[in-house]
Write a protein that holds these residues in place. Structure first.
Motif, PDB file in Angstrom:
ATOM      1  N   ARG A  49       0.625  -1.413  -0.130  1.00 35.57           N
ATOM      2  CA  ARG A  49      -0.011   0.188  -0.109  1.00 35.57           C
ATOM      3  C   ARG A  49       0.877   1.261   0.021  1.00 35.57           C
ATOM      4  NH1 ARG A  49      -3.788  -2.898   3.653  1.00 35.57           N
ATOM      5  NH2 ARG A  49      -2.497  -2.257   5.238  1.00 35.57           N
ATOM      6  N   VAL A  50       2.246   1.176   0.133  1.00 32.65           N
ATOM      7  CA  VAL A  50       2.957   2.271   0.234  1.00 32.65           C
ATOM      8  C   VAL A  50       4.366   2.046  -0.275  1.00 32.65           C
ATOM      9  CG1 VAL A  50       3.880   1.541   2.675  1.00 32.65           C
ATOM     10  CG2 VAL A  50       3.866   4.130   1.686  1.00 32.65           C
ATOM     11  N   GLU A  51       4.930   3.046  -1.082  1.00 30.65           N
ATOM     12  CA  GLU A  51       6.265   2.810  -1.717  1.00 30.65           C
ATOM     13  C   GLU A  51       7.357   2.776  -0.734  1.00 30.65           C
ATOM     14  OE1 GLU A  51       6.811   2.824  -5.109  1.00 30.65           O
ATOM     15  OE2 GLU A  51       4.659   2.543  -5.378  1.00 30.65           O
ATOM     16  N   PRO A  52       8.311   2.170  -0.907  1.00 32.95           N
ATOM     17  CA  PRO A  52       9.540   1.891   0.013  1.00 32.95           C
ATOM     18  C   PRO A  52      10.023   3.786   0.469  1.00 32.95           C
ATOM     19  CG  PRO A  52       9.839   0.378  -1.252  1.00 32.95           C
ATOM     20  CD  PRO A  52       8.531   1.089  -1.725  1.00 32.95           C
ATOM     21  N   ASP A  53      10.132   4.304  -0.768  1.00 32.97           N
ATOM     22  CA  ASP A  53      10.826   5.622  -0.458  1.00 32.97           C
ATOM     23  C   ASP A  53      10.036   6.524   0.375  1.00 32.97           C
ATOM     24  OD1 ASP A  53      12.221   4.836  -2.859  1.00 32.97           O
ATOM     25  OD2 ASP A  53      11.495   6.189  -4.248  1.00 32.97           O
ATOM     26  N   ARG A  54       8.618   6.252   0.363  1.00 29.55           N
ATOM     27  CA  ARG A  54       7.834   7.023   1.317  1.00 29.55           C
ATOM     28  C   ARG A  54       7.954   6.712   2.596  1.00 29.55           C
ATOM     29  NH1 ARG A  54       5.068  11.818   1.918  1.00 29.55           N
ATOM     30  NH2 ARG A  54       3.417  11.322   3.559  1.00 29.55           N
ATOM     31  N   VAL A  55       8.063   5.406   2.917  1.00 32.35           N
ATOM     32  CA  VAL A  55       8.457   4.897   4.203  1.00 32.35           C
ATOM     33  C   VAL A  55       9.809   5.258   4.834  1.00 32.35           C
ATOM     34  CG1 VAL A  55       8.928   2.797   5.667  1.00 32.35           C
ATOM     35  CG2 VAL A  55       6.882   2.938   3.953  1.00 32.35           C
ATOM     36  N   ALA A  56      10.760   5.446   3.589  1.00 36.22           N
ATOM     37  CA  ALA A  56      11.977   6.065   4.235  1.00 36.22           C
ATOM     38  C   ALA A  56      12.262   7.181   4.812  1.00 36.22           C
ATOM     39  CB  ALA A  56      13.122   5.837   2.685  1.00 36.22           C
ATOM     40  N   THR A  57      11.334   8.410   4.332  1.00 32.00           N
ATOM     41  CA  THR A  57      11.524   9.639   4.782  1.00 32.00           C
ATOM     42  C   THR A  57      10.826   9.419   6.389  1.00 32.00           C
ATOM     43  OG1 THR A  57       8.964   9.899   4.506  1.00 32.00           O
ATOM     44  CG2 THR A  57      10.584  10.643   2.779  1.00 32.00           C
ATOM     45  N   HIS A  58      10.387   8.567   6.679  1.00 28.87           N
ATOM     46  CA  HIS A  58      10.212   8.371   8.409  1.00 28.87           C
ATOM     47  C   HIS A  58      11.513   8.007   9.027  1.00 28.87           C
ATOM     48  CE1 HIS A  58       6.219   8.442   7.096  1.00 28.87           C
ATOM     49  NE2 HIS A  58       5.804   7.075   6.839  1.00 28.87           N
ATOM     50  N   ALA A  59      12.413   7.548   8.303  1.00 26.58           N
ATOM     51  CA  ALA A  59      13.999   7.405   9.117  1.00 26.58           C
ATOM     52  C   ALA A  59      14.367   8.624   9.778  1.00 26.58           C
ATOM     53  CB  ALA A  59      14.761   6.922   8.129  1.00 26.58           C
ATOM     54  N   VAL A  60      14.004   9.882   8.849  1.00 27.54           N
ATOM     55  CA  VAL A  60      14.401  11.200   9.594  1.00 27.54           C
ATOM     56  C   VAL A  60      13.760  11.259  11.097  1.00 27.54           C
ATOM     57  CG1 VAL A  60      14.035  13.595   9.505  1.00 27.54           C
ATOM     58  CG2 VAL A  60      14.433  12.043   7.377  1.00 27.54           C
ATOM     59  N   LEU A  61      12.508  10.877  11.201  1.00 31.07           N
ATOM     60  CA  LEU A  61      11.838  11.086  12.728  1.00 31.07           C
ATOM     61  C   LEU A  61      12.547  10.034  13.562  1.00 31.07           C
ATOM     62  CD1 LEU A  61       7.988  10.655  11.643  1.00 31.07           C
ATOM     63  CD2 LEU A  61       9.319  12.498  12.925  1.00 31.07           C
ATOM     64  N   LEU A  62      12.984   9.008  13.179  1.00 27.92           N
ATOM     65  CA  LEU A  62      13.662   7.831  14.015  1.00 27.92           C
ATOM     66  C   LEU A  62      14.797   8.285  14.483  1.00 27.92           C
ATOM     67  CD1 LEU A  62      13.224   5.054  15.135  1.00 27.92           C
ATOM     68  CD2 LEU A  62      14.511   4.094  13.089  1.00 27.92           C
ATOM     69  N   VAL A  63      15.723   9.005  13.285  1.00 23.75           N
ATOM     70  CA  VAL A  63      16.967   9.634  13.761  1.00 23.75           C
ATOM     71  C   VAL A  63      16.819  10.633  14.785  1.00 23.75           C
ATOM     72  CG1 VAL A  63      18.905  11.127  12.906  1.00 23.75           C
ATOM     73  CG2 VAL A  63      18.135   8.841  11.601  1.00 23.75           C
ATOM     74  N   GLY A  64      15.780  11.513  14.464  1.00 24.19           N
ATOM     75  CA  GLY A  64      15.376  12.810  15.615  1.00 24.19           C
ATOM     76  C   GLY A  64      15.093  12.066  16.770  1.00 24.19           C
ATOM     77  N   PHE A  65      14.355  11.008  16.866  1.00 23.99           N
ATOM     78  CA  PHE A  65      14.048  10.526  18.238  1.00 23.99           C
ATOM     79  C   PHE A  65      15.016  10.095  19.074  1.00 23.99           C
ATOM     80  CE2 PHE A  65      12.717   6.764  20.687  1.00 23.99           C
ATOM     81  CZ  PHE A  65      11.836   7.540  21.653  1.00 23.99           C
ATOM     82  N   VAL A  66      16.228   9.318  18.301  1.00 24.76           N
ATOM     83  CA  VAL A  66      17.388   8.808  18.981  1.00 24.76           C
ATOM     84  C   VAL A  66      17.974   9.936  19.523  1.00 24.76           C
ATOM     85  CG1 VAL A  66      19.339   7.619  18.478  1.00 24.76           C
ATOM     86  CG2 VAL A  66      17.364   6.498  17.556  1.00 24.76           C
ATOM     87  N   LEU A  67      18.272  10.916  18.539  1.00 28.65           N
ATOM     88  CA  LEU A  67      19.056  12.139  19.036  1.00 28.65           C
ATOM     89  C   LEU A  67      18.513  12.988  20.373  1.00 28.65           C
ATOM     90  CD1 LEU A  67      20.302  13.825  15.638  1.00 28.65           C
ATOM     91  CD2 LEU A  67      21.672  12.766  17.101  1.00 28.65           C
ATOM     92  N   SER A  68      17.045  13.072  20.370  1.00 23.16           N
ATOM     93  CA  SER A  68      16.398  13.752  21.366  1.00 23.16           C
ATOM     94  C   SER A  68      16.592  12.767  22.698  1.00 23.16           C
ATOM     95  CB  SER A  68      14.797  13.920  21.100  1.00 23.16           C
ATOM     96  OG  SER A  68      14.533  14.221  20.004  1.00 23.16           O
ATOM     97  N   LEU A  69      16.657  11.508  22.628  1.00 21.37           N
ATOM     98  CA  LEU A  69      16.739  10.766  23.632  1.00 21.37           C
ATOM     99  C   LEU A  69      18.421  11.120  24.107  1.00 21.37           C
ATOM    100  CD1 LEU A  69      14.941   8.407  24.767  1.00 21.37           C
ATOM    101  CD2 LEU A  69      16.506   6.644  23.621  1.00 21.37           C
ATOM    102  N   ALA A  70      19.229  10.911  23.313  1.00 17.19           N
ATOM    103  CA  ALA A  70      20.746  11.310  23.610  1.00 17.19           C
ATOM    104  C   ALA A  70      20.973  12.571  24.387  1.00 17.19           C
ATOM    105  CB  ALA A  70      21.617  11.421  22.213  1.00 17.19           C
ATOM    106  N   VAL A  71      20.379  13.688  23.881  1.00 19.71           N
ATOM    107  CA  VAL A  71      20.406  14.837  24.394  1.00 19.71           C
ATOM    108  C   VAL A  71      19.701  15.145  25.845  1.00 19.71           C
ATOM    109  CG1 VAL A  71      19.989  17.148  24.322  1.00 19.71           C
ATOM    110  CG2 VAL A  71      20.424  15.978  22.097  1.00 19.71           C
ATOM    111  N   ALA A  72      18.587  14.208  25.892  1.00 15.38           N
ATOM    112  CA  ALA A  72      17.800  14.396  27.212  1.00 15.38           C
ATOM    113  C   ALA A  72      18.655  13.758  28.182  1.00 15.38           C
ATOM    114  CB  ALA A  72      16.452  13.679  27.010  1.00 15.38           C
ATOM    115  N   ARG A  73      19.283  12.405  27.937  1.00 11.21           N
ATOM    116  CA  ARG A  73      19.851  11.446  28.869  1.00 11.21           C
ATOM    117  C   ARG A  73      21.205  12.082  29.352  1.00 11.21           C
ATOM    118  NH1 ARG A  73      18.836   6.232  29.991  1.00 11.21           N
ATOM    119  NH2 ARG A  73      20.999   5.938  30.160  1.00 11.21           N
TER     120      ARG A  73
END
Lengths: 187, 274
Positions: free
Chosen positions: B198-222
């Motif tokens: 139901r979705v192109e892999p390219d579109r899903v790939a843009t969600h990786a930006v969110l994931l990276v942002g989440f990991v970085l937020s975690l690192a900064v907060a910790r």
């Protein structure tokens, strides 16, 4: 005193300020070294001071300035000295040779040397508890409250240990003090 | 040596044994108590309440009077002895100093960059979507164009949250649950959609930006300085001393004096004892 400056430096060092870490070491290293020289042994004092700072930096992240940073650091140095003595007791080693780097930087006036050495020997001959209290309050210049915080005991305990250390020294230095007294009374 | 009781000279708190032991040949306990007080006076830590009793004892006890002089000489010798100096250790110990800051700054900068990328993704999606709705394929009361607008709004909001979190790091911790739930739900649904085509892999790939942002937020907060109890030394956990609380005295309540026994006077400036 510079307690506020030292604590500020420690807090800045905690947040990664390297210059503040260097300042923290500069401001405290003489006291740390002297404490270790008297509590553990003079030859190993430099290495033990290094160990003290490594431990302190390792736990600096959890330092919350509840006690002044100097008190906190000296308490760590005290533990380092105790660990050193425990290690040494477990496996006896040859007495450490005096390293040139461990020699005092400032030159003493010749007249003071004999007195200074006699005093140093007498202090180092005190029982551990008294020596600790005496070194902290007399050689490092801490107040009784600060010394109590470093040792983790009531102020009254420091008070009586210092008094007993003095009594021991009065006895041990009997001849020297008489000479010293005579010297003092000369104009 | 006097056997007169010193009237009103209290015994040292917490050390009832002090007065008897370790002062060989010093006679009755009065002398030991007197000498303890004399010793404290030499350090500027004397208790004025005990002073009269000590003076009274000194008048009748030549041994203590002599001891006072000897102790003063020892004290002066100690303080005027040439200071022993240790080696300079700065260069040796500095490598072990905390370097958290640099890593933390790096994480914050990276988080800001991720936030900007996320905002760009959101704006790009918005620009591409505006005016392209065709009114077909309604879903939950909205057509696909409006669903796209909602998505774009989310992307913009999250990007802004990353940038703001990089600047005001204290707010990051509050952002983490929102981000976490969003990412977990999105990951599960994206997986299902990918499997079902139901979705192109390219579109899903843009969600990786969110994931990276989440990991970085975690690192900064910790990496923020923790508010746990101080480190090991017993002194830190020991009785809180009201005096000499230093720079933090404004921040922390002073301990009650009642449980501290005699509280030392503030130390006067060094003076020569001779």
């Amino acid at each position: 005193m510079d307690d506020a400056v030292i604590t500020d430096a420690a807090l800045a060092a905690r947040d990664g300020d390297r210059a503040a870490a260097a300042r923290f070491v500069e401001l405290t290293q003489q006291q740390v070294w002297r404490l270790l020289a008297h509590l553990a042994d003079r030859g190993a004092a430099a290495d033990l001071a290094q160990e003290t700072y490594e431990r302190a930096f390792g736990s600096l992240r959890r330092y919350r300035a509840e006690s002044p940073a100097r008190t906190w650091l000296l308490a760590i140095a005290r533990h380092v000295a105790a660990d050193h003595l425990r290690r040494r007791a477990r496996r006896p080693v040859a007495p450490a040779l005096l390293d040139d780097a461990d020699e005092p930087l400032g030159a003493a006036r010749p007249g003071d040397v004999a007195e200074g050495i006699a005093l140093r020997l007498a202090v180092d001959a005190l029982p551990t508890d008294r020596r600790e209290a005496f070194v902290l309050t007399q050689l490092l210049g801490l107040g009784y409250a600060e010394a109590a915080q470093v040792v983790g005991c009531p102020i009254g305990t420091i008070r009586s240990r210092v008094a007993r250390a003095r009594a021991d020294l009065v006895e041990g230095l009997g001849s020297t003090t008489t000479a010293g007294e005579a010297a003092v009374r000369e104009p | 040596m006097s056997r007169d009781r010193i009237r009103g000279l209290p015994r040292p708190v917490g050390n009832p044994q002090t007065v008897e032991d370790d002062l060989p040949g010093m006679g009755p306990s009065d002398c030991a108590a007197c000498r303890e007080e004399l010793s404290a006076e030499l350090d500027g830590e004397g208790d004025p309440a005990r002073r009269p009793a000590v003076r009274a004892h000194l008048r009748t006890c030549p041994a203590c009077t002599a001891w006072r002089e000897q102790a003063a000489v020892v004290t002066r010798l100690t303080r005027t002895a040439p200071a022993e100096a240790g080696p300079d250790l700065v260069a040796r110990v500095l490598p072990s100093a905390p370097r958290g800051s640099r890593r933390r700054v790096g994480a914050r900068v990276a988080l800001a960059v991720v936030g900007v990328v996320q905002i760009v993704v959101g704006i790009a999606a918005l620009v591409g979507l505006v005016g392209h709705g065709d009114g077909s394929a309604m879903l939950g009361g909205a057509d696909m164009a409006h669903m796209g607008h909602e998505t774009a709004a989310w992307n913009l909001a999250l990007g802004t949250a990353f940038v703001a979190g990089a600047w005001w790091t204290r707010h990051l911790a509050g952002l983490l649950p929102v981000l976490g739930v969003f990412i977990v739900v999105l990951a599960v649904l994206s997986g299902l959609d990918l499997a079902a085509g139901r979705v192109e892999p390219d579109r899903v790939a843009t969600h990786a930006v969110l994931l990276v942002g989440f990991v970085l937020s975690l690192a900064v907060a910790r990496s923020a300085p923790r508010r746990g109890p101080g480190p090991a030394p017993r002194a830190v956990a020991g009785p809180r001393l009201g005096e000499d609380a230093g720079p933090d005295s404004a921040r922390t309540p002073l301990a009650s004096r009642d449980d501290l026994g005699p509280v030392a006077r503030a130390r006067p400036p060094r003076r020569d004892v001779a």
